[in-house]
Motif scaffolding. Structure first.
Motif, PDB file in Angstrom:
ATOM      1  N   GLN A  62      49.449  53.274 -48.696  1.00 20.17           N
ATOM      2  CA  GLN A  62      48.819  51.947 -48.581  1.00 20.17           C
ATOM      3  C   GLN A  62      49.257  51.048 -49.740  1.00 20.17           C
ATOM      4  OE1 GLN A  62      44.765  53.360 -48.491  1.00 20.17           O
ATOM      5  NE2 GLN A  62      44.571  53.021 -46.285  1.00 20.17           N
TER       6      GLN A  62
ATOM      7  N   GLU B 196      55.872  56.374 -40.956  1.00 18.62           N
ATOM      8  CA  GLU B 196      55.149  55.133 -40.648  1.00 18.62           C
ATOM      9  C   GLU B 196      55.816  53.959 -41.361  1.00 18.62           C
ATOM     10  OE1 GLU B 196      51.149  55.908 -41.862  1.00 18.62           O
ATOM     11  OE2 GLU B 196      50.676  57.096 -40.066  1.00 18.62           O
ATOM     12  N   PHE B 197      56.227  54.210 -42.596  1.00 15.94           N
ATOM     13  CA  PHE B 197      56.835  53.160 -43.407  1.00 15.94           C
ATOM     14  C   PHE B 197      58.184  52.754 -42.814  1.00 15.94           C
ATOM     15  CE2 PHE B 197      58.431  51.438 -47.514  1.00 15.94           C
ATOM     16  CZ  PHE B 197      57.374  50.593 -47.761  1.00 15.94           C
TER      17      PHE B 197
ATOM     18  N   VAL C 164      51.936  44.306 -42.607  1.00 14.23           N
ATOM     19  CA  VAL C 164      52.214  45.637 -43.150  1.00 14.23           C
ATOM     20  C   VAL C 164      51.192  46.669 -42.688  1.00 14.23           C
ATOM     21  CG1 VAL C 164      53.431  44.767 -45.175  1.00 14.23           C
ATOM     22  CG2 VAL C 164      50.970  45.213 -45.324  1.00 14.23           C
TER      23      VAL C 164
ATOM     24  N   LEU D 188      57.589  50.658 -39.846  1.00 13.55           N
ATOM     25  CA  LEU D 188      57.169  49.328 -40.301  1.00 13.55           C
ATOM     26  C   LEU D 188      58.390  48.472 -40.645  1.00 13.55           C
ATOM     27  CD1 LEU D 188      55.004  47.348 -41.538  1.00 13.55           C
ATOM     28  CD2 LEU D 188      55.336  48.569 -43.681  1.00 13.55           C
TER      29      LEU D 188
ATOM     30  N   LYS E 212      52.150  51.161 -51.218  1.00 14.77           N
ATOM     31  CA  LYS E 212      53.512  50.708 -50.897  1.00 14.77           C
ATOM     32  C   LYS E 212      53.438  49.494 -49.957  1.00 14.77           C
ATOM     33  CE  LYS E 212      56.983  53.703 -52.187  1.00 14.77           C
ATOM     34  NZ  LYS E 212      58.214  53.345 -52.905  1.00 14.77           N
ATOM     35  N   ARG E 213      52.534  49.583 -48.990  1.00 18.10           N
ATOM     36  CA  ARG E 213      52.376  48.481 -48.029  1.00 18.10           C
ATOM     37  C   ARG E 213      51.847  47.228 -48.710  1.00 18.10           C
ATOM     38  NH1 ARG E 213      51.584  50.246 -42.385  1.00 18.10           N
ATOM     39  NH2 ARG E 213      52.424  52.343 -42.247  1.00 18.10           N
TER      40      ARG E 213
ATOM     41  N   ALA F  85      53.346  43.475 -49.078  1.00 18.87           N
ATOM     42  CA  ALA F  85      52.548  42.292 -48.707  1.00 18.87           C
ATOM     43  C   ALA F  85      52.575  41.236 -49.811  1.00 18.87           C
ATOM     44  CB  ALA F  85      51.107  42.699 -48.387  1.00 18.87           C
TER      45      ALA F  85
ATOM     46  N   ILE G 231      47.799  46.790 -43.004  1.00 22.12           N
ATOM     47  CA  ILE G 231      46.562  47.091 -43.749  1.00 22.12           C
ATOM     48  C   ILE G 231      45.614  45.889 -43.721  1.00 22.12           C
ATOM     49  CG2 ILE G 231      47.437  48.959 -45.239  1.00 22.12           C
ATOM     50  CD1 ILE G 231      47.789  46.866 -47.477  1.00 22.12           C
TER      51      ILE G 231
END
Length: 259
Positions: A144, A177-178, A127, A181, A146-147, A151, A129
């Motif tokens: 972050q 970005e999301f 993800v 991803l 959300k990521r 995860a 991070i």
């Protein structure tokens, strides 16, 4: 081995304890590898449907995940295979550190220390991070968080990722970005959202729910370019957004520019 769809729902009905009918006969099959957007007005039954995919709610009808009926004896296995990511990451992040949050599932699955650590670093890497194990979720940006929430389910190596309002509250850059991803993830995905451009970017297929039923189901372009259909169900594309078929021939002016 007979091929099993990722999700098979037949004749699903669900009423809340106060008697409100939320699902009124849903039939839906999602094949492995598909990415499907579920859209519809508030109260259409979208979130209720999601909660049936890993047995948080159980209605009348049939729900199978990779061939397994969603019932008590299968819940442990189903919850490993279905990664449910809630709208608000704070519902998913409650431990002192990101490591503890992401390790929660693998520890519950009974993995050993080294395997848990490997699962955590793989999920954070996936993800984007990596290296944030020791941080507290409290100090992460919303994007972050959300990521990190994704995860926490990726660490269990799920076969199906289910996201409720994945783009909500993200600023435009974090949203892009999301989206990138998610597009990079080779896994069966179900996105429930009001954000139609986000659905168009991320899903090959769109299902419209309305009043507890499926009102339309088709490829993203045909559903999202049908303005009459959308407005019937209280959905509208943002001003200036128009889905372009992934198979359209560029208009002459565009061709000239490319040459």
């Amino acid at each position: 081995m007979h091929h099993r769809p990722a999700v098979e729902i037949k004749g699903l009905y669900y009423a809340y304890p106060d008697g409100t009918a939320a699902l009124r006969g849903v039939d839906l099959t999602i094949e492995e590898g598909e990415s499907v957007g579920i859209v519809g007005p508030n109260g259409a039954g979208k979130s209720t449907l999601l909660l049936h995919l890993n047995g948080i709610l159980t209605g009348h009808g049939e729900v199978r995940i990779f061939g397994l009926p969603v019932e008590k004896r299968n819940l442990r296995e189903i919850r490993r295979r279905v990664g449910l990511v809630f709208q608000d990451p704070d519902d998913q992040l409650f431990s002192p550190t990101v490591f503890d949050d992401v390790a929660f599932g693998p520890i519950n699955m009974g993995l050993g220390k080294a395997e848990v650590a490997a699962a955590v670093s793989r999920a954070l890497e996936e993800v984007g991070i990596a290296g944030m194990e020791k941080r507290s979720a409290y100090h992460l940006s919303y994007g972050q968080k959300k990521r990190a929430a994704i995860a926490t389910v990726l660490s269990m190596n799920p076969d199906l990722l289910v996201l409720d309002e994945p783009s909500s509250n993200l600023d435009p850059r974090a949203r892009n970005e999301f989206s990138a991803l998610l597009q990079g993830m080779r896994i069966t995905k179900i996105l429930v959202t009001h954000d139609l451009p986000f659905v168009f970017e991320n899903c090959d297929r769109v299902v419209i729910m309305s009043r507890g039923k499926i009102a339309a189901d088709g490829d993203s372009f045909s559903i999202l370019s049908d303005e009459a259909l959308l407005s019937t169900h209280g959905l509208e594309l943002p001003y200036g957004f128009y889905p372009v078929s992934r198979h359209t021939v560029p208009r002459p002016s565009e061709r000239e520019v490319e040459e």
